[in-house]
Design a protein around this motif. Structure first.
Motif, short mmCIF file in Angstrom:
data_model
loop_
_atom_site.label_atom_id
_atom_site.label_comp_id
_atom_site.label_asym_id
_atom_site.label_seq_id
_atom_site.Cartn_x
_atom_site.Cartn_y
_atom_site.Cartn_z
N UNK A 4 31.51 35.00 53.50
CA UNK A 4 31.52 36.15 53.25
C UNK A 4 30.32 37.36 52.96
N UNK A 5 28.91 36.65 52.59
CA UNK A 5 27.67 37.26 53.76
C UNK A 5 28.03 37.42 54.50
N UNK A 35 21.90 42.82 53.66
CA UNK A 35 22.88 43.26 52.85
C UNK A 35 22.66 44.97 52.26
N UNK A 36 24.78 44.58 52.71
CA UNK A 36 24.92 45.79 52.16
C UNK A 36 24.78 46.37 50.77
N UNK A 37 24.00 47.96 51.16
CA UNK A 37 23.91 48.29 49.77
C UNK A 37 24.81 48.75 49.20
N UNK A 38 26.04 48.42 49.34
CA UNK A 38 26.86 48.88 47.90
C UNK A 38 27.19 47.21 46.91
N UNK A 39 26.37 46.46 47.54
CA UNK A 39 26.68 45.59 46.69
C UNK A 39 25.47 45.28 45.72
N UNK A 83 34.28 50.72 45.92
CA UNK A 83 35.13 50.60 46.64
C UNK A 83 35.86 49.20 46.68
N UNK A 84 37.26 49.37 47.33
CA UNK A 84 38.55 48.06 46.40
C UNK A 84 37.18 47.30 47.98
N UNK A 85 36.12 47.44 49.23
CA UNK A 85 36.63 46.41 49.78
C UNK A 85 35.13 44.84 49.66
N UNK A 86 34.39 46.00 49.22
CA UNK A 86 32.90 46.30 48.18
C UNK A 86 33.43 44.62 46.26
N UNK A 87 34.47 45.39 46.26
CA UNK A 87 35.22 44.68 44.63
C UNK A 87 35.47 43.27 45.11
N UNK A 88 36.27 43.13 46.06
CA UNK A 88 37.29 41.99 47.20
C UNK A 88 35.88 41.27 47.57
N UNK A 89 35.39 41.21 48.35
CA UNK A 89 33.89 40.60 48.46
C UNK A 89 33.30 39.65 47.96
N UNK A 90 32.49 40.94 46.62
CA UNK A 90 31.85 40.17 45.69
C UNK A 90 32.73 39.18 44.63
N UNK A 91 34.47 39.73 44.57
CA UNK A 91 35.02 38.89 44.09
C UNK A 91 35.22 37.49 44.66
N UNK A 92 35.23 37.21 45.97
CA UNK A 92 35.25 36.18 46.29
C UNK A 92 34.00 35.19 46.75
N UNK A 93 32.64 35.78 46.90
CA UNK A 93 31.63 35.22 47.08
C UNK A 93 31.69 34.47 45.41
N UNK A 94 32.27 35.52 44.06
CA UNK A 94 31.40 34.61 43.39
C UNK A 94 32.76 33.50 42.44
#
Length: 419
Positions: free
Chosen positions: A311-312, A367-371, A286-297
C-alpha cells in the motif's frame, strides 16, 4: 512582486521578534521558565506558529509535561484581541450594531478568533469573531516555511521529500480556518453525517445570523474539558473508545475529517455526551486517499506487513531511480510486526510515523502529501486518548468501522484481502 515584498518583510519581522525574545530571555532562563518564554514567543509570532504549538502540547511523549501544560493555554487562552477591536469587527460586519448583545467577559480566545457568549431574543448563542488580517498573516508565514523547505530540499538528506507540497496543503487548510462560511458548512455536514452517534453533540451553526468574519452558533453551556483530571475514572476507557470511534467514522466512512481535536475543542457536556467544537480545521479526503489509508490501517491491525508495504509503495508520491524497494519492504514488514497489537501505553504514533517516513526517505520512496491530514488527525488525538486510557488498542478499535466500510462497499475487498 508586492506579495514577495510582503513575505520578505514578514520574514524580517519573524526574525526580529525571535531575536527580541532571545535577548530578554535571561530572567526566564534564571527562573528556569523555559516553557513560559517559549509560549510568549509563539504568541508573538502569530497564528501559524500557535497552531504548531497546539499540536506539540498534546504530545507528552515528545515534550516534557511542564512544556505541554504551558503550551496547552494556547488552545483557548491566547491573549484576546482588545474589546474595542472586536467591537469594530462586529460593526463593520453588520454595518452597525450586531443583532445580539455580547458578554465581553466571557471570551475564549484562539489563534484565529475569539468566541463570546451573546444573547439574542433571550437565547444564548456563541459568537466567533475573526481577528483582523489573520488569514493574510498565515499565508505569509507558510510562504516563508515553503521557501525554507525549498532550500532544504536541495540538501542530500532532504532531497526528494515532498516538504514544499506538504506545507502548501497544510498552509491552505490552516488559512481556511479563517473562512467562517466554510466552517458553518462543515459544522452542518458533520452534524448530519454523525447524527446517528447518540453520544456525540456538535453545535448547530446559525448561518442566517452570521456575517463576514463572524460565525454564530448554538451555545453549549456547562462544558468540562475531556481530560483525565476532569473526567470520572469509571468513564475514561469508555470515552476514549467513543472518541476513537468518531474519528475512525470520519476517516474511513464519511471522509470529512476534523484535524483539530485538541483539548480546546473536545469536551464533556452536562448530559454526558461528548461535545466537539470548532470545525475550522476540517478536511475532505479524496476517495483514493481514504481507501488507501483504510487499507493500511486494516492490514496493520492484522499485523500484515507485506500488504502494508504494498500500500505504501502504491501510494508513494514518487520512487527515486536509486530506490531500494526490497529494503523498504523488509523494513516496513519488521516495523508492522513490531507495532501491531500494541496498546496506547506501548505504541507511539509519532515514533511509528517517524520510523516509517525514515524508511521511505532512506530507500527512495516519497510519501504522498495527502496522507498528512488523516495522520495529523490521529496525532492530535493520540495524546488525549493516552491520558484517558493507556490500555486502549488504537488498531483494534478501528476494526468495527473498517468492517462496516467493507460491508457497505466503501472499502473494496481486492487482491490484498484475498491474499
Amino acid at each position: 512582486m508586492f506579495q514577495s515584498v510582503q513575505v520578505v518583510l514578514r520574514a524580517i519581522a519573524v526574525v526580529s521578534i525571535s531575536l527580541w525574545h532571545l535577548a530578554f530571555a535571561l530572567p526566564s532562563i534564571l527562573r528556569r521558565d523555559y516553557a513560559g518564554r517559549a509560549r510568549r514567543l509563539v504568541v508573538a509570532l502569530g497564528p501559524a506558529f500557535v497552531k504548531g504549538a497546539q499540536l506539540l502540547s498534546t504530545r507528552r511523549d515528545v515534550l516534557p509535561a511542564a512544556w505541554c501544560e504551558s503550551l496547552a493555554d494556547l488552545h483557548d487562552r491566547v491573549p484576546p484581541m482588545p474589546v474595542r477591536v472586536a467591537r469594530k469587527v462586529l460593526r463593520s460586519a453588520y454595518g452597525g450594531e450586531p443583532p445580539f448583545t455580547v458578554d465581553w467577559d466571557s471570551v475564549r480566545s484562539g489563534s484565529i478568533a475569539c468566541v463570546y457568549r451573546a444573547t439574542l431574543d433571550g437565547r444564548a448563542v456563541a459568537v466567533k469573531v475573526r481577528r483582523p488580517r489573520v488569514r493574510r498573516l498565515i499565508e505569509r508565514d507558510f510562504a516563508i516555511m515553503r521557501a525554507g523547505a525549498s532550500v532544504m530540499s536541495r540538501l542530500p538528506w532532504f532531497r526528494g521529500l515532498p516538504a514544499v507540497a506538504v506545507l502548501r496543503q497544510i498552509g491552505d487548510a490552516v488559512a481556511t480556518q479563517a473562512d467562517f462560511e466554510a466552517e458553518a458548512e462543515a459544522l452542518a455536514e458533520l452534524r448530519s453525517l454523525l447524527a446517528d452517534v447518540g453520544y456525540l453533540h456538535i453545535p448547530e451553526p446559525l448561518p442566517e445570523l452570521g456575517a463576514e468574519g463572524v460565525l454564530v452558533m448554538e451555545f453549549v453551556d456547562g462544558l468540562v474539558p475531556l481530560v483525565a483530571e476532569e473526567t470520572p475514572a469509571e468513564r475514561r476507557s469508555e470515552l476514549a473508545q467513543r472518541v476513537l470511534f468518531c474519528v475512525y467514522r470520519m476517516l474511513f466512512l464519511d471522509g470529512l475529517v476534523h484535524c483539530d481535536m485538541h483539548p480546546g475543542n473536545l469536551y464533556l457536556g452536562r448530559d454526558g455526551r461528548i461535545v466537539l467544537l470548532d470545525a475550522g480545521f476540517v478536511v475532505r479526503l479524496e476517495p483514493r486517499v481514504r481507501r488507501l489509508f483504510a487499507e493500511f490501517f486494516m492490514h496493520m491491525a492484522r499485523g500484515d506487513g507485506p500488504h502494508c508495504a504494498e500500500i505504501l509503495q502504491e501510494s508513494a508520491e514518487g520512487v527515486a531511480e536509486w530506490a531500494d524497494v526490497a529494503a523498504f519492504r523488509r523494513g516496513t514488514i519488521a516495523l508492522i510486526e513490531e507495532s501491531s497489537g500494541r496498546n496506547a501505553r506501548d505504541f507511539s504514533l509519532v515514533r511509528f510515523a517517524t520510523r516509517l517516513f525514515d524508511l521511505q526517505r532512506v530507500n527512495g520512496l516519497f510519501a504522498a502529501p495527502e496522507f498528512i491530514f488523516p495522520l495529523l488527525a490521529l496525532l492530535v488525538l493520540e495524546g488525549r486518548i493516552n491520558e484517558l486510557d493507556e490500555e486502549v488498542d488504537f488498531q483494534a478499535e478501528s476494526i468495527p468501522v473498517l468492517t462496516k466500510a467493507v460491508m457497505s462497499g466503501l472499502l473494496k475487498i481486492g487482491p490484498r484481502e484475498r491474499g
